[in-house]
Design an enzyme around this catalytic site. Structure first.
Site, PDB file in Angstrom:
ATOM      1  N   ASP A   1      -8.946  -1.793   7.932  1.00 19.30           N
ATOM      2  CA  ASP A   1      -9.476  -0.866   8.939  1.00 19.30           C
ATOM      3  C   ASP A   1     -10.161  -1.620  10.077  1.00 19.30           C
ATOM      4  OD1 ASP A   1      -8.688   1.410   7.609  1.00 19.30           O
ATOM      5  OD2 ASP A   1     -10.540   1.529   6.427  1.00 19.30           O
TER       6      ASP A   1
ATOM      7  N   ASP B   1      -6.745  -1.714   2.057  1.00 13.42           N
ATOM      8  CA  ASP B   1      -7.077  -0.996   3.292  1.00 13.42           C
ATOM      9  C   ASP B   1      -7.403  -2.060   4.331  1.00 13.42           C
ATOM     10  OD1 ASP B   1      -6.961   1.691   2.743  1.00 13.42           O
ATOM     11  OD2 ASP B   1      -9.034   1.811   2.054  1.00 13.42           O
TER      12      ASP B   1
ATOM     13  N   ARG C   1       0.847  -1.186   0.000  1.00 15.00           N
ATOM     14  CA  ARG C   1       0.000   0.000   0.000  1.00 15.00           C
ATOM     15  C   ARG C   1       0.887   1.243   0.000  1.00 15.00           C
ATOM     16  NH1 ARG C   1      -4.969   2.099   3.688  1.00 15.00           N
ATOM     17  NH2 ARG C   1      -4.493   4.289   3.458  1.00 15.00           N
TER      18      ARG C   1
ATOM     19  N   ARG D   1      -5.544   2.189  -3.914  1.00 15.52           N
ATOM     20  CA  ARG D   1      -4.644   1.472  -3.011  1.00 15.52           C
ATOM     21  C   ARG D   1      -4.830  -0.032  -3.135  1.00 15.52           C
ATOM     22  NH1 ARG D   1      -7.354   4.721   1.696  1.00 15.52           N
ATOM     23  NH2 ARG D   1      -6.801   6.312   0.232  1.00 15.52           N
TER      24      ARG D   1
END
Ligand code: SF4
Length: 481
Positions: free
Chosen positions: A100, A98, A86, A95
């Site tokens: 999260d 991710d 990334r 990207r």
């Protein structure tokens, strides 16, 4: 260590081979210490929020149980993002991944780096839709359940990724996912506790590759075996590979998860036959492919792999005869590239010989823009038709550095997983679906776990054979790729 907490993590990708990247992220999450992946939603596609025009995101939510504290889990998530390449140069840029943290049971974080529960999750259907598959009754900070919050964002465009992906994650598949993820996590825990390094060949099953410390070809794994400081080597491959590790690392314990995984090609040459051939050609230099038993290596002057066969043949003085065992196809290819005559043993790989010129023709008709890359264990006729003839490590270099977008790969099917991991963003198709080496597929995740639990089966080479074979193997390693 804390008691395991329930955590929900959102995964997203809109750059490269998104499906493969999410799969890799899941495996890496499951490999975090004290962590098991318990459930995974289906995959959803959605347009990016807040950024300029770019490709759609692929989204998923996974459920973990983890003993990692929230900040340690965040550090683990960031390491995974780094490993999957990334880039953080452009705030709203595309990207590769991710990762999260949406939710961590009984934890609230307001630090800008760790805002949990995630402050925007209730506004986003691409988060709520997959989360609702796993935890519809979870009560969010607003007091609404996930299902209630989802009802309020139905106007946003979120689509199931594809029929086959949906089929891969049917509701109720969580136990299957949990089983494999839990085994993966336990393997990583035991490997650490027992000071073991796990090596896996490029032809191993994807889940075995994903749990390994190193994945590579015979030469790369031999080098890892010799250089690793670990006390134990778990070798996920076939028997001659574990023997080679035992030759190179006599002070380490070499364990094979399934000791019956042999290589039919290696068994096509025996010590007695080679002695007779040597007697018929006194003075000939014996070059043996690493796919040989320790007893045959002990009768050889130098070993080679498909990555360095040409270089090794070229290194032998021109006035010397060369006996090449056991692979007639690799030998013929190396002879052609090096411009030398070789006395070829008539062995072959039954898996690679399944690839026929007709397979190449049909595959090219189906994928006219794809370049054909085959392994030198294929027949000369097949190699002649290819755009490139490469070892497995050579295939990775070739595909990463080449500007084509599609490739037809002529080798064992496990290699496609490796290519998708190492050179994402391109399409890889097998020349034929038949090239599955049954021996390479004998090693399963469960057998890797049992090997670690039982400290065996151990592969050894007797001291006399080892001493003779070591010279030939060390010369191979010294020459390099
Ligand atoms: S793919 Fe061929 S050379 Fe490799 S282990 Fe299987 S049979 Fe042996």
């Amino acid at each position: 260590m804390l008691d395991p907490a329930r955590v929900f993590i959102a995964l997203g990708s809109n750059l490269g081979d998104r499906d493969a990247l999410l799969r890799r992220a899941r495996a890496l999450l499951a490999a975090l210490p004290g962590t098991a992946l318990c459930a995974a939603s289906r995959l959803y596609e959605t347009a990016p929020v807040g950024g300029p025009d770019q490709d759609d995101y692929l989204n998923q939510v996974v459920e973990l149980r983890t003993s990692l504290a929230p900040w340690d889990l965040l550090a683990g998530a960031q390491e995974i993002e780094n490993e999957l390449d990334r880039r953080r140069l452009v705030r709203w840029g595309p990207r590769t991944i991710d990762v999260d943290i949406l939710w961590y049971d009984d934890f609230e974080g307001s630090d800008p780096r760790l805002e949990v529960p995630h402050p925007r999750m209730e506004e986003r259907r691409f988060v709520l839709e997959p989360l609702a598959e796993l935890a519809p009754d979870l009560v969010l900070p607003s007091g609404r359940t996930v299902a209630e919050a989802l009802a309020g964002v139905q106007d946003q465009d979120v689509r199931l990724f594809a029929a086959e992906t949906a089929a891969a994650y049917p509701r109720g598949s969580e136990n299957r996912v949990m089983d494999q993820a839990a085994v993966h996590a336990e393997i990583r825990r035991l490997a650490k506790a027992k000071d073991a390094v796990i090596l896996a060949h490029n032809y191993q099953r994807p889940e075995v590759q994903d749990v390994a410390d190193f994945v590579g070809d015979s030469l790369g794994l031999s080098r890892q075996a010799a250089a690793s400081p670990a006390r134990v080597i778990i070798f996920c491959g076939v028997h001659f590979m574990a023997e080679t590790a035992a030759i190179l690392a006599p002070n380490k314990t070499v364990i094979m998860p399934d000791v019956n995984a042999g290589c039919p090609m290696a068994e096509m040459v025996d010590a007695e036959g080679l002695k007779a051939l040597k007697a018929a050609h006194p003075g000939a230099v014996v070059v043996s492919y690493v796919n040989t038993t320790a007893a045959v290596k002990a009768l050889s002057d130098i070993c080679c792999t498909s990555a360095n066969a040409v270089k090794i043949v070229q290194s032998i003085p021109a006035d010397k005869e060369i006996i090449f065992t056991p692979d007639r196809n690799l030998g013929a290819w190396a002879a052609k590239k090096a411009g030398r005559q070789l006395i070829l043993w008539q062995g072959f790989c039954p898996t690679h010989e399944l690839i026929d010129v007709v397979d190449i023709q049909l595959a090219r008709e189906k994928h006219p823009n794809a370049k054909v890359v085959v392994h030198p264990e294929c027949s000369s006729e097949v190699a002649e038709m290819a755009d490139a003839v490469e070892s497995t490590s050579g295939m990775i270099r070739f595909c990463c550095n080449d500007d084509a977008k599609e490739y037809l790969i002529g080798t064992e099917l496990g290699m496609l997983h490796r290519l998708r991991m190492d050179c994402p963003g391109k399409q890889y198709y097998p020349v034929t679906e038949l090239t599955i080496c049954p021996n390479m597929k004998m090693t399963t995740l469960d057998k890797v776990l049992k090997a670690l639990q039982n400290d065996g089966p151990v592969v050894t080479v007797d001291a006399g054979t080892r001493a003779k074979a070591l010279l030939a193997v060390e010369r191979m390693v010294e020459v390099g790729p």
